[in-house]
Design a protein around this motif. Structure first.
Motif, short mmCIF file in Angstrom:
data_model
loop_
_atom_site.label_atom_id
_atom_site.label_comp_id
_atom_site.label_asym_id
_atom_site.label_seq_id
_atom_site.Cartn_x
_atom_site.Cartn_y
_atom_site.Cartn_z
N GLY A 5 0.89 -1.43 0.04
CA GLY A 5 0.03 -0.09 0.14
C GLY A 5 0.93 1.38 -0.08
N ARG A 6 0.10 2.47 -0.26
CA ARG A 6 1.03 3.63 0.01
C ARG A 6 0.05 4.71 0.39
N PHE A 7 0.92 5.69 0.88
CA PHE A 7 0.45 7.31 1.09
C PHE A 7 1.04 8.19 0.15
N ALA A 8 0.38 8.96 -0.56
CA ALA A 8 0.88 9.67 -1.79
C ALA A 8 0.63 11.22 -1.56
N PRO A 9 1.48 12.02 -0.39
CA PRO A 9 0.86 13.25 -0.54
C PRO A 9 1.22 14.21 -1.24
N SER A 10 0.65 15.22 -1.94
CA SER A 10 1.32 16.30 -2.74
C SER A 10 1.90 17.49 -1.90
N PRO A 11 3.13 17.79 -2.00
CA PRO A 11 3.83 18.57 -0.99
C PRO A 11 3.38 20.26 -1.18
N ILE A 41 6.18 10.93 -2.58
CA ILE A 41 5.90 12.48 -2.82
C ILE A 41 5.50 12.92 -4.18
N GLU A 42 4.05 13.41 -4.25
CA GLU A 42 3.79 13.64 -5.54
C GLU A 42 3.86 15.06 -5.80
N ASP A 43 5.10 15.40 -6.20
CA ASP A 43 5.78 16.68 -6.47
C ASP A 43 5.88 17.06 -7.79
N ALA A 184 0.00 14.93 -16.41
CA ALA A 184 -1.04 14.80 -15.47
C ALA A 184 -0.85 13.97 -14.50
N TYR A 185 -1.61 14.09 -13.29
CA TYR A 185 -1.71 13.40 -12.27
C TYR A 185 -2.29 12.06 -12.59
N GLN A 186 -3.23 11.84 -13.31
CA GLN A 186 -4.05 10.55 -13.78
C GLN A 186 -2.92 9.65 -14.32
N ALA A 188 0.80 9.89 -14.01
CA ALA A 188 2.06 9.58 -12.97
C ALA A 188 1.19 8.60 -12.07
N VAL A 189 -0.04 8.66 -11.44
CA VAL A 189 -0.31 7.85 -10.46
C VAL A 189 -0.44 6.48 -11.09
N VAL A 190 -0.88 6.19 -12.03
CA VAL A 190 -1.25 4.97 -12.74
C VAL A 190 0.48 4.17 -12.73
N VAL A 202 -5.48 3.29 -0.59
CA VAL A 202 -6.32 3.74 0.23
C VAL A 202 -6.25 5.21 0.41
N ARG A 203 -7.27 5.98 0.29
CA ARG A 203 -7.04 7.33 0.17
C ARG A 203 -8.49 8.01 0.12
N GLY A 204 -8.54 9.43 0.25
CA GLY A 204 -9.47 10.10 0.44
C GLY A 204 -10.68 10.02 -0.66
N ASP A 206 -12.23 12.08 -2.21
CA ASP A 206 -12.21 13.08 -3.28
C ASP A 206 -11.60 12.60 -4.42
N LEU A 207 -10.94 11.34 -4.25
CA LEU A 207 -10.23 10.75 -5.55
C LEU A 207 -11.20 9.60 -5.93
N LEU A 208 -12.30 9.43 -5.47
CA LEU A 208 -13.32 8.42 -5.96
C LEU A 208 -13.39 8.59 -7.51
N1 GLU Z 1 -1.55 13.50 -4.38
C1 GLU Z 1 -2.98 13.13 -4.13
C2 GLU Z 1 -3.63 14.07 -2.94
O1 GLU Z 1 -2.38 14.55 -2.11
C3 GLU Z 1 -3.34 11.71 -3.70
C4 GLU Z 1 -3.16 11.00 -4.80
C5 GLU Z 1 -3.59 9.40 -4.67
O2 GLU Z 1 -3.53 9.09 -3.52
O3 GLU Z 1 -3.90 8.69 -5.52
O4 GLU Z 1 -4.68 14.27 -3.07
#
Ligand code: GLU
Length: 306
Positions: A5-11, A41-43, A184-186, A188-190, A202-204, A206-208
């Motif tokens: 799993g992972r946590f992917a914060p945007s700085p 880190i989603e920079d 684009a985020y879409q 990079a994330v994939v 597992v994430r918020g 808002d990304l559904l």
């Molecule tokens: N970097 C995104 C954010 O902080 C999260 C991306 C993801 O978890 O897929 O909202």
């Protein structure tokens, strides 16, 4: 296959309570599955990245006791992977090219939707540049989505239940390389999740809404689709999602326990009072509560036998 799993914060600023909830949920799910937890880190978005924010986030995670099992990955160091994937999509054989250049500005897209009397419909890209640039120059590159019937993407979210989205009517052909030259985020994330072997996201919540796009892109790239769990978004008193823009306060690094207990309450975990004694006691109790709720019975039986 071992859970990853992972946590992917945007700085874009320091960690706040909303991002702590996502971090904690992804960490608990990984621990409850005896899996690996990573931080990325989603920079990617140069202009929104705040210097020093990534280091501050990593420092806060460490002080909260959330340690990744492998060194953090930085998107800004992975551009060659995004380019290779883009090139592969561009080269892929098929009746019609998967990628095409788009010369539309935001305003032109909005105007053409008005013309189509689509004022109240979702703002799906109307496909203007599918047939060529019409004499304009390329701004962005879009991924073609299937027409109507084939465009419905369904998935089961482990928190939110059955989901479905029609990409043709809800989103339209979406951008992989932006007009400002950023990936684009879409995309990079994939690419990142696939290359890191992520089995569970597992994430918020808002990304559904991005998930169907990501599943479609995974299919185009023939990479596995992970399982998804979207936790409820934390909102402020005005009902807005907590974020730097809505004035979310940074977490207090010197007092992790109260914030962690509040995050666990947001995740609807019922913890014994002993959980408030120490970080160790908190994490043990929270992992057990999460496992009871989200890890199927077979694996808890196996755990009991260990
Ligand atoms: N970097 C995104 C954010 O902080 C999260 C991306 C993801 O978890 O897929 O909202």
């Amino acid at each position: 296959m071992r859970y990853r799993g992972r946590f992917a914060p945007s700085p874009t600023g320091p960690l706040h309570f909303g991002s702590l909830v996502s971090a904690l949920a992804s960490w608990l799910d990984a621990r409850a599955h005896h899996g690996v937890w990573l931080v990325r880190i989603e920079d990617l978005d140069g202009p929104r990245t705040v210097p020093g924010a990534a280091e501050a986030i990593l420092g806060t995670l460490a002080r909260f006791g959330l340690h990744p099992d492998e060194p953090p990955v930085w998107q800004s160091q992975r551009y060659t992977h995004y380019q290779q994937t883009f090139d592969a999509l561009q080269a892929s054989a098929g009746p019609r090219p998967l990628l095409y250049p788009c010369g539309c500005t935001r305003k032109e897209i909005a105007d053409s939707l008005l013309h189509a009397h689509a004022r109240h419909a979702t703002l799906a890209y109307p496909g203007t540049c599918r047939t060529g640039l019409h004499g304009r120059s390329a701004r962005a590159w879009r991924l073609r989505v299937p027409d109507e019937a084939a465009a419905v993407i369904r998935f089961d979210d482990r928190w939110q239940g059955a989901q479905s989205q029609n990409l043709a009517t809800g989103v339209g052909d979406f951008v992989l390389l932006r007009a400002d030259g950023q990936w684009a985020y879409q995309l990079a994330v994939v690419v990142d999740d696939a290359q890191a072997g992520i089995t569970d996201i597992v994430r918020g919540a808002d990304l559904l809404d991005s998930t169907a796009r990501q599943i479609y892109l995974q299919r185009c790239l023939q990479v596995p689709t992970p399982r998804y769990l979207h936790v409820p978004v934390v909102t402020n008193a005005a009902g807005e999602k907590l974020s730097k823009q809505t004035g979310a306060a940074p977490l207090d690094d010197t007092a992790p326990l109260p914030a962690l207990l509040a995050a666990a309450r947001h995740l609807e975990l019922v913890l014994p009072t002993a959980a408030a004694v120490s970080l160790e006691a908190f994490y043990a109790a929270a992992t057990a509560a999460w496992a009871q709720r989200f890890v199927p019975h077979e694996s808890s039986d196996i755990r009991a036998l260990r």
